[in-house]
Design a protein around this motif. Structure first.
Motif, PDB file in Angstrom:
ATOM      1  N   THR A  83      39.691  40.125  41.239  1.00 21.69           N
ATOM      2  CA  THR A  83      38.358  40.354  40.662  1.00 21.69           C
ATOM      3  C   THR A  83      37.298  39.679  41.512  1.00 21.69           C
ATOM      4  O   THR A  83      37.575  38.689  42.215  1.00 21.69           O
ATOM      5  CB  THR A  83      38.285  39.816  39.221  1.00 21.69           C
ATOM      6  OG1 THR A  83      38.673  38.426  39.227  1.00 21.69           O
ATOM      7  CG2 THR A  83      39.209  40.603  38.316  1.00 21.69           C
ATOM      8  N   VAL A  84      36.088  40.198  41.424  1.00 19.60           N
ATOM      9  CA  VAL A  84      34.976  39.575  42.133  1.00 19.60           C
ATOM     10  C   VAL A  84      34.410  38.451  41.264  1.00 19.60           C
ATOM     11  O   VAL A  84      34.443  38.509  40.043  1.00 19.60           O
ATOM     12  CB  VAL A  84      33.876  40.606  42.451  1.00 19.60           C
ATOM     13  CG1 VAL A  84      34.375  41.636  43.422  1.00 19.60           C
ATOM     14  CG2 VAL A  84      33.357  41.269  41.196  1.00 19.60           C
ATOM     15  N   LYS A  85      33.924  37.425  41.918  1.00 21.58           N
ATOM     16  CA  LYS A  85      33.296  36.319  41.189  1.00 21.58           C
ATOM     17  C   LYS A  85      32.094  35.835  41.971  1.00 21.58           C
ATOM     18  O   LYS A  85      32.041  35.901  43.205  1.00 21.58           O
ATOM     19  CB  LYS A  85      34.277  35.182  40.964  1.00 21.58           C
ATOM     20  CG  LYS A  85      34.774  34.497  42.225  1.00 21.58           C
ATOM     21  CD  LYS A  85      35.684  33.325  41.886  1.00 21.58           C
ATOM     22  CE  LYS A  85      36.170  32.623  43.170  1.00 21.58           C
ATOM     23  NZ  LYS A  85      37.030  31.449  42.853  1.00 21.58           N
ATOM     24  N   GLN A  98      44.849  38.811  44.199  1.00 19.86           N
ATOM     25  CA  GLN A  98      45.448  39.940  43.511  1.00 19.86           C
ATOM     26  C   GLN A  98      46.635  39.468  42.683  1.00 19.86           C
ATOM     27  O   GLN A  98      47.395  38.589  43.077  1.00 19.86           O
ATOM     28  CB  GLN A  98      45.888  40.978  44.548  1.00 19.86           C
ATOM     29  CG  GLN A  98      46.544  42.210  43.952  1.00 19.86           C
ATOM     30  CD  GLN A  98      46.618  43.330  44.961  1.00 19.86           C
ATOM     31  OE1 GLN A  98      45.718  43.497  45.765  1.00 19.86           O
ATOM     32  NE2 GLN A  98      47.700  44.108  44.917  1.00 19.86           N
ATOM     33  N   GLN A  99      46.791  40.086  41.510  1.00 18.66           N
ATOM     34  CA  GLN A  99      47.915  39.775  40.638  1.00 18.66           C
ATOM     35  C   GLN A  99      48.830  40.991  40.571  1.00 18.66           C
ATOM     36  O   GLN A  99      48.509  41.987  39.925  1.00 18.66           O
ATOM     37  CB  GLN A  99      47.413  39.411  39.229  1.00 18.66           C
ATOM     38  CG  GLN A  99      46.459  38.221  39.194  1.00 18.66           C
ATOM     39  CD  GLN A  99      47.136  36.936  39.655  1.00 18.66           C
ATOM     40  OE1 GLN A  99      48.310  36.704  39.344  1.00 18.66           O
ATOM     41  NE2 GLN A  99      46.390  36.114  40.380  1.00 18.66           N
ATOM     42  N   GLY A 100      49.960  40.927  41.261  1.00 22.77           N
ATOM     43  CA  GLY A 100      50.862  42.070  41.300  1.00 22.77           C
ATOM     44  C   GLY A 100      50.194  43.252  41.983  1.00 22.77           C
ATOM     45  O   GLY A 100      49.662  43.132  43.075  1.00 22.77           O
ATOM     46  N   ASP A 132      41.713  49.603  37.931  1.00 17.98           N
ATOM     47  CA  ASP A 132      42.416  48.391  37.488  1.00 17.98           C
ATOM     48  C   ASP A 132      41.595  47.579  36.489  1.00 17.98           C
ATOM     49  O   ASP A 132      42.153  46.809  35.700  1.00 17.98           O
ATOM     50  CB  ASP A 132      42.745  47.508  38.690  1.00 17.98           C
ATOM     51  CG  ASP A 132      43.860  48.088  39.553  1.00 17.98           C
ATOM     52  OD1 ASP A 132      44.499  49.058  39.117  1.00 17.98           O
ATOM     53  OD2 ASP A 132      44.075  47.574  40.668  1.00 17.98           O
ATOM     54  N   HIS A 133      40.270  47.737  36.551  1.00 18.09           N
ATOM     55  CA  HIS A 133      39.379  46.950  35.678  1.00 18.09           C
ATOM     56  C   HIS A 133      38.414  47.910  34.980  1.00 18.09           C
ATOM     57  O   HIS A 133      37.272  48.089  35.423  1.00 18.09           O
ATOM     58  CB  HIS A 133      38.615  45.910  36.494  1.00 18.09           C
ATOM     59  CG  HIS A 133      39.499  45.033  37.344  1.00 18.09           C
ATOM     60  ND1 HIS A 133      40.250  43.996  36.825  1.00 18.09           N
ATOM     61  CD2 HIS A 133      39.777  45.065  38.675  1.00 18.09           C
ATOM     62  CE1 HIS A 133      40.939  43.415  37.788  1.00 18.09           C
ATOM     63  NE2 HIS A 133      40.670  44.046  38.916  1.00 18.09           N
ATOM     64  N   PRO A 134      38.852  48.542  33.887  1.00 17.38           N
ATOM     65  CA  PRO A 134      38.071  49.599  33.239  1.00 17.38           C
ATOM     66  C   PRO A 134      36.678  49.165  32.773  1.00 17.38           C
ATOM     67  O   PRO A 134      35.794  50.013  32.628  1.00 17.38           O
ATOM     68  CB  PRO A 134      38.950  49.996  32.042  1.00 17.38           C
ATOM     69  CG  PRO A 134      40.337  49.573  32.418  1.00 17.38           C
ATOM     70  CD  PRO A 134      40.168  48.341  33.242  1.00 17.38           C
ATOM     71  N   LEU A 135      36.478  47.884  32.521  1.00 20.17           N
ATOM     72  CA  LEU A 135      35.177  47.414  32.053  1.00 20.17           C
ATOM     73  C   LEU A 135      34.256  47.012  33.197  1.00 20.17           C
ATOM     74  O   LEU A 135      33.142  46.545  32.966  1.00 20.17           O
ATOM     75  CB  LEU A 135      35.357  46.225  31.095  1.00 20.17           C
ATOM     76  CG  LEU A 135      36.165  46.515  29.816  1.00 20.17           C
ATOM     77  CD1 LEU A 135      36.252  45.257  28.957  1.00 20.17           C
ATOM     78  CD2 LEU A 135      35.544  47.667  29.027  1.00 20.17           C
ATOM     79  N   SER A 136      34.716  47.188  34.424  1.00 18.01           N
ATOM     80  CA  SER A 136      33.911  46.784  35.573  1.00 18.01           C
ATOM     81  C   SER A 136      32.833  47.822  35.858  1.00 18.01           C
ATOM     82  O   SER A 136      32.834  48.935  35.322  1.00 18.01           O
ATOM     83  CB  SER A 136      34.797  46.606  36.809  1.00 18.01           C
ATOM     84  OG  SER A 136      35.422  47.833  37.158  1.00 18.01           O
TER      85      SER A 136
END
Length: 455
Positions: A449-451, A442-444, A401-405
């Motif tokens: 995301t972690v913060k 979560q969005q949909g 879901d987060h390719p840059l993570s």
């Protein structure tokens, strides 16, 4: 990019030395007992369960260390735990060889159990757990334990020492907390089985993988943390700044960075006295490729263990198994049956640290011991493989879901997703400061995301 959590739990190894006379006069022979860490405790528990067996219902029966005739016709599904012990000759074998032998033996034992018997088996330092086994297997397990140990002992470098062999009659096995029910057609390990009540998709509309969704059965029950992370962050910073702890962590990082092939290194965090901050220096020790064994003690001579630091070669966050190690320490000698003040002190100061070559450094503390114990007993111990597969699924969904993570962020998310408010997770931000990890909503169908949040 795929993540896979190690199936071997980090924990303390229990070595009991017994010197006995051999046939030759005045000649001493040394033996080492390989045992699960809580054997004596659960051997006594099994005896009590045997005495109580007549009080257990015939539909959901408790089995113990005695053969009990089946009450129900047809196949049964059994889940529970086993502890074992046996002697093997260890004369002249270096400590590092013994440590590595134990690690490889447990890996081989887990493989052979799953190959030989129906069901799912997980071999921990403290116990063997099994799920969906079809029969009472303690006696048969003795053969598999002896076979597994001997297979490893015949490999180099262990075969150069000689005498490292075990017979099935040398092995003692205790079963405890075993519950058998009539076997159903539902597969509790298959998340796609529509009859599976543990299916993440059948929990009243919860979205699988969202650690903030209160309807998601993959996640811990909603529960506000009993320990505010900001109340603990000062102690986390002070401990990390302690000269002895700082030296240990630097040595762990240097040893891990130089290791080829990659392997884990670690050191115990022990207090000289029951005074916060009075840490003693402990030596860095080598573990396996995916394993470090902590050495828990709770006495004035060896020190009071409040946790451990260890190296993660892949740069990931702590795993759920790391957190469970802090929980299991409460069952080990020193704290098991200890004073309420000692237990309270341990719970207040227990923590673990993971370090990596990428510069990541995490500290994990327990926010709610009762909630963590519930997750361990009802979600992990009943089916370790399913629990770990869910952890991996959360981490891999985060990466998708987060390719840059990063893998570090993905495992932060998965850890919080599986353990929720039972833990506080802190990440070092700069040379001194630590911030705690939270999860955005979560969005949909996209994971939150972690913060990092400061106090």
């Amino acid at each position: 990019m795929k993540l896979s959590i190690k199936l071997i739990a980090l924990s303390a190894v229990l070595l009991t030395l017994a010197v006995i006379n051999s046939c030759k006069k005045d000649e001493l022979k040394t033996y080492v007992i390989e045992t699960t860490g809580r054997f004596a405790y659960y051997a006594e528990q099994a005896k009590k369960e045997q005495a109580e067996k007549g009080k257990v219902s015939s539909v959901q029966r408790l089995k113990n260390n005695a053969t009990i005739s089946a009450v129900n016709d047809g196949p049964e599904s059994c889940s529970g735990f086993m502890d074992y012990k046996f002697n093997y000759a260890n004369h002249g074998v270096p400590d590092w060889v013994t440590t590595q032998l134990k690690i490889e033996f447990r890996q081989k034992l887990q493989y052979n159990l799953n190959l030989t018997f129906p069901g799912i088996f997980f071999v921990d330092v403290n116990f063997i757990s099994f799920h969906d086994s079809e029969s009472y297997i303690a006696n048969q397990t003795k053969n598999i334990i002896a076979q597994s140990f001997n297979e490893v002992a015949q490999l180099p470098p262990y075969n150069t020492y000689g005498g490292l062999d075990v017979l099935p009659q040398d092995v003692t096995v205790i079963e405890y907390d075993v519950i058998c029910t009539p076997k159903s057609t539902t597969d509790p390990t298959n998340p796609n089985d529509p009859n599976n009540p543990n299916d993440p998709g059948s929990g009243g509309g919860g979205t699988p993988g969202d650690p903030n969704d209160p309807n998601n059965p993959m996640n811990p029950e909603p529960n506000p943390p009993k320990e505010d992370p900001c109340d603990r962050v000062t102690e986390v910073i002070n401990n990390a700044s302690n000269p002895n702890i700082t030296d240990q962590n630097n040595n762990i990082r240097n040893a891990g960075n130089m290791s080829v092939p990659p392997r884990e290194f670690g050191a115990d965090e022990k207090l000289n006295t029951l005074v916060d901050g009075d840490y003693k220096y402990t030596n860095t020790r080598a573990g396996g490729a995916q394993y470090f064994e902590a050495n828990f003690t709770w006495n004035s001579q060896d020190g009071y263990s409040t946790g451990f630091s260890h190296y993660h070669p892949d740069g990931t966050a702590p795993s759920p198994l790391d957190a469970f190690e802090l929980l299991r320490n409460l069952t080990l000698p020193g704290l098991a049956g200890g004073s309420s003040s000692d237990i309270a002190f341990y719970k207040q100061h227990a923590s673990l640290t993971t370090i990596s070559s990428t510069g990541q450094q995490y500290t994990l503390t327990i926010a709610d011991w009762g909630l963590l114990k519930g997750i361990y007993e009802t979600r992990y111990a009943t089916n370790p493989t399913k629990f770990i597969n869910e952890f991996n699924a959360l981490a891999n969904k985060y990466l998708a879901d987060h390719p840059l993570s990063t893998e570090a962020e993905a495992t932060e998310y998965a850890l919080k997703g599986k353990l929720g408010n039972s833990i506080n997770l802190f990440k070092k931000d700069g040379s001194i400061l630590f911030k705690y990890i939270e999860i955005n909503s979560q969005q949909g169908n996209v994971t939150g995301t972690v913060k990092k949040t400061g106090c």
